[in-house]
Motif scaffolding. Structure first.
Motif, PDB file in Angstrom:
ATOM      1  N   SER A 194       0.844  -1.194   0.000  1.00  0.00           N
ATOM      2  CA  SER A 194       0.000   0.000   0.000  1.00  0.00           C
ATOM      3  C   SER A 194       0.879   1.243   0.000  1.00  0.00           C
ATOM      4  CB  SER A 194      -0.893   0.019   1.230  1.00  0.00           C
ATOM      5  OG  SER A 194      -0.117   0.204   2.409  1.00  0.00           O
ATOM      6  N   GLU A 195       0.304   2.371  -0.408  1.00  0.00           N
ATOM      7  CA  GLU A 195       1.036   3.633  -0.338  1.00  0.00           C
ATOM      8  C   GLU A 195       1.471   3.931   1.090  1.00  0.00           C
ATOM      9  OE1 GLU A 195      -1.296   5.960  -3.978  1.00  0.00           O
ATOM     10  OE2 GLU A 195      -1.322   6.771  -1.951  1.00  0.00           O
ATOM     11  N   GLN A 196       0.588   3.669   2.021  1.00  0.00           N
ATOM     12  CA  GLN A 196       0.908   3.937   3.426  1.00  0.00           C
ATOM     13  C   GLN A 196       2.118   3.128   3.873  1.00  0.00           C
ATOM     14  OE1 GLN A 196      -1.089   6.117   5.419  1.00  0.00           O
ATOM     15  NE2 GLN A 196       0.559   5.965   6.940  1.00  0.00           N
ATOM     16  N   ARG A 197       2.165   1.865   3.482  1.00  0.00           N
ATOM     17  CA  ARG A 197       3.295   1.014   3.880  1.00  0.00           C
ATOM     18  C   ARG A 197       4.600   1.519   3.287  1.00  0.00           C
ATOM     19  NH1 ARG A 197       4.031  -5.474   2.469  1.00  0.00           N
ATOM     20  NH2 ARG A 197       6.018  -5.751   3.600  1.00  0.00           N
ATOM     21  N   VAL A 198       4.571   1.890   2.000  1.00  0.00           N
ATOM     22  CA  VAL A 198       5.792   2.413   1.373  1.00  0.00           C
ATOM     23  C   VAL A 198       6.213   3.711   2.050  1.00  0.00           C
ATOM     24  CG1 VAL A 198       6.839   3.282  -0.744  1.00  0.00           C
ATOM     25  CG2 VAL A 198       5.275   1.339  -0.848  1.00  0.00           C
ATOM     26  N   ALA A 199       5.266   4.611   2.265  1.00  0.00           N
ATOM     27  CA  ALA A 199       5.597   5.902   2.872  1.00  0.00           C
ATOM     28  C   ALA A 199       6.194   5.712   4.261  1.00  0.00           C
ATOM     29  CB  ALA A 199       4.356   6.780   2.935  1.00  0.00           C
ATOM     30  N   GLU A 200       5.612   4.845   5.060  1.00  0.00           N
ATOM     31  CA  GLU A 200       6.149   4.603   6.399  1.00  0.00           C
ATOM     32  C   GLU A 200       7.539   3.992   6.330  1.00  0.00           C
ATOM     33  OE1 GLU A 200       3.198   2.230   8.328  1.00  0.00           O
ATOM     34  OE2 GLU A 200       1.860   3.942   8.712  1.00  0.00           O
ATOM     35  N   HIS A 201       7.742   3.096   5.372  1.00  0.00           N
ATOM     36  CA  HIS A 201       9.067   2.496   5.179  1.00  0.00           C
ATOM     37  C   HIS A 201      10.092   3.569   4.825  1.00  0.00           C
ATOM     38  CE1 HIS A 201      12.168  -0.309   4.019  1.00  0.00           C
ATOM     39  NE2 HIS A 201      12.106   0.041   2.737  1.00  0.00           N
ATOM     40  N   TRP A 202       9.741   4.451   3.891  1.00  0.00           N
ATOM     41  CA  TRP A 202      10.674   5.505   3.494  1.00  0.00           C
ATOM     42  C   TRP A 202      10.907   6.497   4.618  1.00  0.00           C
ATOM     43  CZ3 TRP A 202       8.968   6.935  -2.213  1.00  0.00           C
ATOM     44  CH2 TRP A 202       9.408   5.910  -3.079  1.00  0.00           C
ATOM     45  N   LEU A 203       9.858   6.881   5.326  1.00  0.00           N
ATOM     46  CA  LEU A 203      10.041   7.799   6.453  1.00  0.00           C
ATOM     47  C   LEU A 203      10.996   7.205   7.486  1.00  0.00           C
ATOM     48  CD1 LEU A 203       6.360   9.041   6.917  1.00  0.00           C
ATOM     49  CD2 LEU A 203       8.297  10.447   6.162  1.00  0.00           C
ATOM     50  N   GLY A 204      10.953   5.901   7.639  1.00  0.00           N
ATOM     51  CA  GLY A 204      11.855   5.249   8.566  1.00  0.00           C
ATOM     52  C   GLY A 204      13.307   5.283   8.138  1.00  0.00           C
ATOM     53  N   LEU A 205      13.550   5.530   6.850  1.00  0.00           N
ATOM     54  CA  LEU A 205      14.925   5.624   6.347  1.00  0.00           C
ATOM     55  C   LEU A 205      15.528   7.010   6.550  1.00  0.00           C
ATOM     56  CD1 LEU A 205      14.505   3.672   2.973  1.00  0.00           C
ATOM     57  CD2 LEU A 205      15.505   2.827   5.100  1.00  0.00           C
ATOM     58  N   GLY A 206      14.688   8.017   6.835  1.00  0.00           N
ATOM     59  CA  GLY A 206      15.253   9.331   7.119  1.00  0.00           C
ATOM     60  C   GLY A 206      14.506  10.553   6.650  1.00  0.00           C
ATOM     61  N   PRO A 207      13.777  10.522   5.519  1.00  0.00           N
ATOM     62  CA  PRO A 207      13.078  11.734   5.080  1.00  0.00           C
ATOM     63  C   PRO A 207      12.044  12.201   6.091  1.00  0.00           C
ATOM     64  CG  PRO A 207      13.143  10.110   3.323  1.00  0.00           C
ATOM     65  CD  PRO A 207      13.610   9.421   4.563  1.00  0.00           C
ATOM     66  N   ALA A 208      11.781  13.495   6.074  1.00  0.00           N
ATOM     67  CA  ALA A 208      10.743  14.065   6.939  1.00  0.00           C
ATOM     68  C   ALA A 208       9.393  14.127   6.240  1.00  0.00           C
ATOM     69  CB  ALA A 208      11.153  15.468   7.376  1.00  0.00           C
ATOM     70  N   LEU A 209       9.408  14.074   4.897  1.00  0.00           N
ATOM     71  CA  LEU A 209       8.187  14.264   4.126  1.00  0.00           C
ATOM     72  C   LEU A 209       8.228  13.384   2.883  1.00  0.00           C
ATOM     73  CD1 LEU A 209       5.540  15.840   3.526  1.00  0.00           C
ATOM     74  CD2 LEU A 209       6.971  17.654   2.521  1.00  0.00           C
ATOM     75  N   VAL A 210       7.149  12.627   2.658  1.00  0.00           N
ATOM     76  CA  VAL A 210       6.995  11.806   1.454  1.00  0.00           C
ATOM     77  C   VAL A 210       5.713  12.247   0.764  1.00  0.00           C
ATOM     78  CG1 VAL A 210       6.582   9.488   0.552  1.00  0.00           C
ATOM     79  CG2 VAL A 210       8.259   9.829   2.380  1.00  0.00           C
ATOM     80  N   LEU A 211       5.817  12.573  -0.513  1.00  0.00           N
ATOM     81  CA  LEU A 211       4.664  12.969  -1.319  1.00  0.00           C
ATOM     82  C   LEU A 211       4.409  11.907  -2.380  1.00  0.00           C
ATOM     83  CD1 LEU A 211       5.533  16.734  -1.897  1.00  0.00           C
ATOM     84  CD2 LEU A 211       4.115  15.747  -0.085  1.00  0.00           C
TER      85      LEU A 211
END
Length: 308
Positions: A194-211
């Motif tokens: 899901s988009e939510q799963r990908v976004a949470e995964h990426w946020l966990g790598l360091g970014p503050a904002l995922v669009l």
């Protein structure tokens, strides 16, 4: 042409898009995701430089003139004898674009330019050897003194084996403060997620904002504090070329206008309120809507965007 020290540095490919549509003659357009982002920033009045590679050929001169018309500076890596990358862009009856590429990316390591307080990396330049290593090395060297954005802008034909692509993308994500991707990018990189799963995964790598952009279904913003969604602005679609890049340029323009880029602005990105994020998505979505309403990657000027 801008003469001041650029506050934005974009790293990545420039491509001559040969647009092919049913019943129409082929039309060449300056393109390439990073080049489009740089051009969009220039059209919005932001001082910007694009570290790219252009051949001494007809389409290379066309792209260089196009970029400079928006005030984009074009520093070089010193390599000669390259040819300008090309892509055949085939439009279906609904204006959706498909791509066939002839691209080589051989960026040399260069000394970091002085003065850039935000660096954007895009697309093929981040994954295609041998130039990807030089691009990422430069990004790593610049990051302590600049905020960073990244758009994978996936091109399956050039991203290699699907199983290996996520690791390459995630290396860039981990260096970034802001990541923008499309729903199509996510579907190819992480099938079944899901988009939510990908976004949470990426946020966990360091970014503050995922669009995440969704074409005609709008866009969503993800931060550690929550998720905000916004509908797409209604428009008559001519073609979708450059829509995501216009969204990216407008996003960076809006964040710069609020002092949220650069090493001092970086900490505030993750603290944007839902109202802030909604306004950001609408502003960037308006830029995308204007772009798809006309042929080729022609993002709005500041006056056009504000008039909307």
């Amino acid at each position: 042409m801008t003469t001041s020290t650029p506050s934005f540095l974009v790293i990545g490919e420039s491509v001559a898009d040969i647009v092919r549509a049913p019943g129409r003659p082929d039309v060449p357009h300056p393109g390439g995701s990073p080049a489009n982002v740089a051009y969009g920033l220039g059209r919005l009045g932001r001082p910007v430089a694009l570290l790219t590679q252009l051949g001494d050929d007809e389409v290379g001169r066309l792209i260089a003139a196009h970029l400079r018309s928006a005030g984009v500076e074009l520093p070089a890596d010193g390599r000669t004898g390259v040819r300008t990358p090309t892509a055949i862009v085939t439009l279906d009856p609904d204006g959706r674009a498909g791509y066939t590429f002839d691209i080589h990316w051989s960026l040399r390591p260069v000394d970091p330019p002085a003065g850039a307080d935000h660096v954007h990396l895009g697309s093929i330049a981040a994954v295609l050897p041998p130039g990807a290593d030089a691009a990422l090395g430069l990004l790593e060297r610049l990051r302590p003194g600049a905020s960073v954005s990244y758009d994978p802008n996936v091109r399956p034909a050039l991203f290699g084996a699907p199983a290996a692509a996520p690791a390459r993308v995630e290396r860039c994500v981990a260096l970034s403060d802001l990541v923008k991707a499309s729903d199509e990018d996510l579907a190819w990189l992480y099938p079944g997620w899901s988009e939510q799963r990908v976004a949470e995964h990426w946020l966990g790598l360091g970014p503050a904002l995922v669009l995440i952009t969704r074409g005609g279904r709008g866009a969503a913003a993800f931060t550690p504090r929550g998720t905000v969604e916004a509908a797409a602005e209604p428009t008559a679609v001519v073609d979708t070329v450059g829509a995501g890049d216009a969204f990216m340029s407008a996003t960076l323009d809006a964040l710069a206008g609020r002092g949220l880029l650069g090493p001092t602005g970086r900490p505030a990105l993750g603290a944007l309120t839902p109202a802030d994020l909604t306004a950001l998505l609408r502003y960037a979505g308006r830029a995308a809507a204007i772009t798809v309403s006309r042929a080729g990657a022609t993002p709005p000027t500041a006056a056009e965007l504000l008039a909307g």
